[in-house]
Design a protein around this motif. Structure first.
Motif, PDB file in Angstrom:
ATOM      1  N   ARG A  41      -9.750   3.613   1.377  1.00 22.33           N
ATOM      2  CA  ARG A  41     -10.557   2.848   2.345  1.00 22.33           C
ATOM      3  C   ARG A  41     -10.418   1.343   2.150  1.00 22.33           C
ATOM      4  O   ARG A  41     -10.276   0.596   3.109  1.00 22.33           O
ATOM      5  CB  ARG A  41     -12.033   3.215   2.223  1.00 22.33           C
ATOM      6  CG  ARG A  41     -12.414   4.532   2.819  1.00 22.33           C
ATOM      7  CD  ARG A  41     -13.930   4.702   2.902  1.00 22.33           C
ATOM      8  NE  ARG A  41     -14.646   4.344   1.678  1.00 22.33           N
ATOM      9  CZ  ARG A  41     -14.848   5.174   0.648  1.00 22.33           C
ATOM     10  NH1 ARG A  41     -14.387   6.406   0.695  1.00 22.33           N
ATOM     11  NH2 ARG A  41     -15.524   4.767  -0.408  1.00 22.33           N
ATOM     12  N   SER A  42     -10.485   0.915   0.885  1.00 26.63           N
ATOM     13  CA  SER A  42     -10.590  -0.523   0.614  1.00 26.63           C
ATOM     14  C   SER A  42      -9.283  -1.185   0.194  1.00 26.63           C
ATOM     15  O   SER A  42      -9.128  -2.395   0.359  1.00 26.63           O
ATOM     16  CB  SER A  42     -11.618  -0.759  -0.497  1.00 26.63           C
ATOM     17  OG  SER A  42     -11.116  -0.289  -1.745  1.00 26.63           O
ATOM     18  N   GLY A  43      -8.385  -0.403  -0.403  1.00 31.01           N
ATOM     19  CA  GLY A  43      -7.165  -0.980  -0.951  1.00 31.01           C
ATOM     20  C   GLY A  43      -7.385  -1.617  -2.310  1.00 31.01           C
ATOM     21  O   GLY A  43      -6.470  -2.213  -2.872  1.00 31.01           O
ATOM     22  N   GLN A  44      -8.581  -1.501  -2.863  1.00 26.79           N
ATOM     23  CA  GLN A  44      -8.889  -2.074  -4.168  1.00 26.79           C
ATOM     24  C   GLN A  44      -8.429  -1.104  -5.245  1.00 26.79           C
ATOM     25  O   GLN A  44      -9.061  -0.090  -5.481  1.00 26.79           O
ATOM     26  CB  GLN A  44     -10.388  -2.342  -4.298  1.00 26.79           C
ATOM     27  CG  GLN A  44     -10.906  -3.348  -3.294  1.00 26.79           C
ATOM     28  CD  GLN A  44     -10.299  -4.723  -3.499  1.00 26.79           C
ATOM     29  OE1 GLN A  44     -10.237  -5.221  -4.611  1.00 26.79           O
ATOM     30  NE2 GLN A  44      -9.840  -5.326  -2.419  1.00 26.79           N
ATOM     31  N   ILE A  45      -7.303  -1.427  -5.887  1.00 27.33           N
ATOM     32  CA  ILE A  45      -6.711  -0.572  -6.908  1.00 27.33           C
ATOM     33  C   ILE A  45      -6.053  -1.476  -7.955  1.00 27.33           C
ATOM     34  O   ILE A  45      -5.415  -2.476  -7.600  1.00 27.33           O
ATOM     35  CB  ILE A  45      -5.679   0.415  -6.286  1.00 27.33           C
ATOM     36  CG1 ILE A  45      -5.069   1.340  -7.345  1.00 27.33           C
ATOM     37  CG2 ILE A  45      -4.631  -0.309  -5.479  1.00 27.33           C
ATOM     38  CD1 ILE A  45      -4.179   2.451  -6.755  1.00 27.33           C
ATOM     39  N   SER A  46      -6.225  -1.154  -9.209  1.00 29.76           N
ATOM     40  CA  SER A  46      -5.615  -1.967 -10.267  1.00 29.76           C
ATOM     41  C   SER A  46      -4.096  -1.796 -10.252  1.00 29.76           C
ATOM     42  O   SER A  46      -3.572  -0.797  -9.745  1.00 29.76           O
ATOM     43  CB  SER A  46      -6.169  -1.560 -11.637  1.00 29.76           C
ATOM     44  OG  SER A  46      -5.668  -0.285 -12.007  1.00 29.76           O
ATOM     45  N   LYS A  47      -3.409  -2.753 -10.837  1.00 33.01           N
ATOM     46  CA  LYS A  47      -1.950  -2.664 -10.930  1.00 33.01           C
ATOM     47  C   LYS A  47      -1.520  -1.443 -11.734  1.00 33.01           C
ATOM     48  O   LYS A  47      -0.557  -0.769 -11.391  1.00 33.01           O
ATOM     49  CB  LYS A  47      -1.374  -3.944 -11.547  1.00 33.01           C
ATOM     50  CG  LYS A  47      -1.533  -5.150 -10.663  1.00 33.01           C
ATOM     51  CD  LYS A  47      -1.117  -6.408 -11.369  1.00 33.01           C
ATOM     52  CE  LYS A  47      -1.434  -7.605 -10.496  1.00 33.01           C
ATOM     53  NZ  LYS A  47      -1.173  -8.853 -11.174  1.00 33.01           N
ATOM     54  N   ASP A  48      -2.259  -1.165 -12.813  1.00 28.34           N
ATOM     55  CA  ASP A  48      -1.940   0.004 -13.637  1.00 28.34           C
ATOM     56  C   ASP A  48      -2.082   1.292 -12.837  1.00 28.34           C
ATOM     57  O   ASP A  48      -1.236   2.184 -12.921  1.00 28.34           O
ATOM     58  CB  ASP A  48      -2.832   0.064 -14.877  1.00 28.34           C
ATOM     59  CG  ASP A  48      -2.512  -1.022 -15.897  1.00 28.34           C
ATOM     60  OD1 ASP A  48      -1.396  -1.586 -15.841  1.00 28.34           O
ATOM     61  OD2 ASP A  48      -3.380  -1.302 -16.737  1.00 28.34           O
TER      62      ASP A  48
END
Length: 138
Positions: A41-48
């Motif tokens: 939904r948000s696209g908020q995801i860590s690089k890892d």
């Protein structure tokens, strides 16, 4: 479309159409299924976690992140190297052999099979013991 919407589309494609179901992605990334739903939904995801998603889904890290190059991973080593270069990350290996691509592909196949519950934890344990036994015979 803006950059964020483009990224969301690529992220959702990797989650929806990748090599693993959402529940397996959550397990592999050590997050809840709700966290994966939030990524969608948000696209908020860590690089890892984005890198882990690329590994489990079979979609290239750089393609998911920025749309660069081809979609699918053709070489596990190349995907890892692109990630490390993109994020200025270093990974050290115990040793480098001329068979490293074959070994990487074997490890990748085992990892995907385990993530998709084709191999059980007990089977992984037996494989590990077997490989250690082979290693000790050198």
């Amino acid at each position: 479309m803006d950059k964020h919407e483009d990224f969301l589309n690529r992220l959702n494609e990797a989650i929806k159409d990748g090599d693993a179901k959402q529940v397996r992605i959550a397990e592999y990334c050590d997050v809840s299924e709700q966290a994966v739903a939030r990524w969608k939904r948000s696209g908020q995801i860590s690089k890892d976690n984005l890198f882990a998603l690329s590994e489990i889904s079979g979609y290239r890290y750089l393609w998911i992140k920025s749309g660069e190059g081809g979609k699918r991973i053709s070489s596990v080593t190349e995907n890892r190297n692109e990630y490390m270069k993109s994020e200025n990350t270093k990974v050290y290996y115990a040793r480098d052999t001329e068979d490293s691509d074959d070994i990487e592909q074997l490890v990748e196949a085992i990892r995907k099979a385990h993530a998709n519950k084709v191999l059980t934890d007990q089977a992984i344990s037996h494989l590990t013991s077997f490989i250690r036994t082979l290693n000790n015979r050198r």
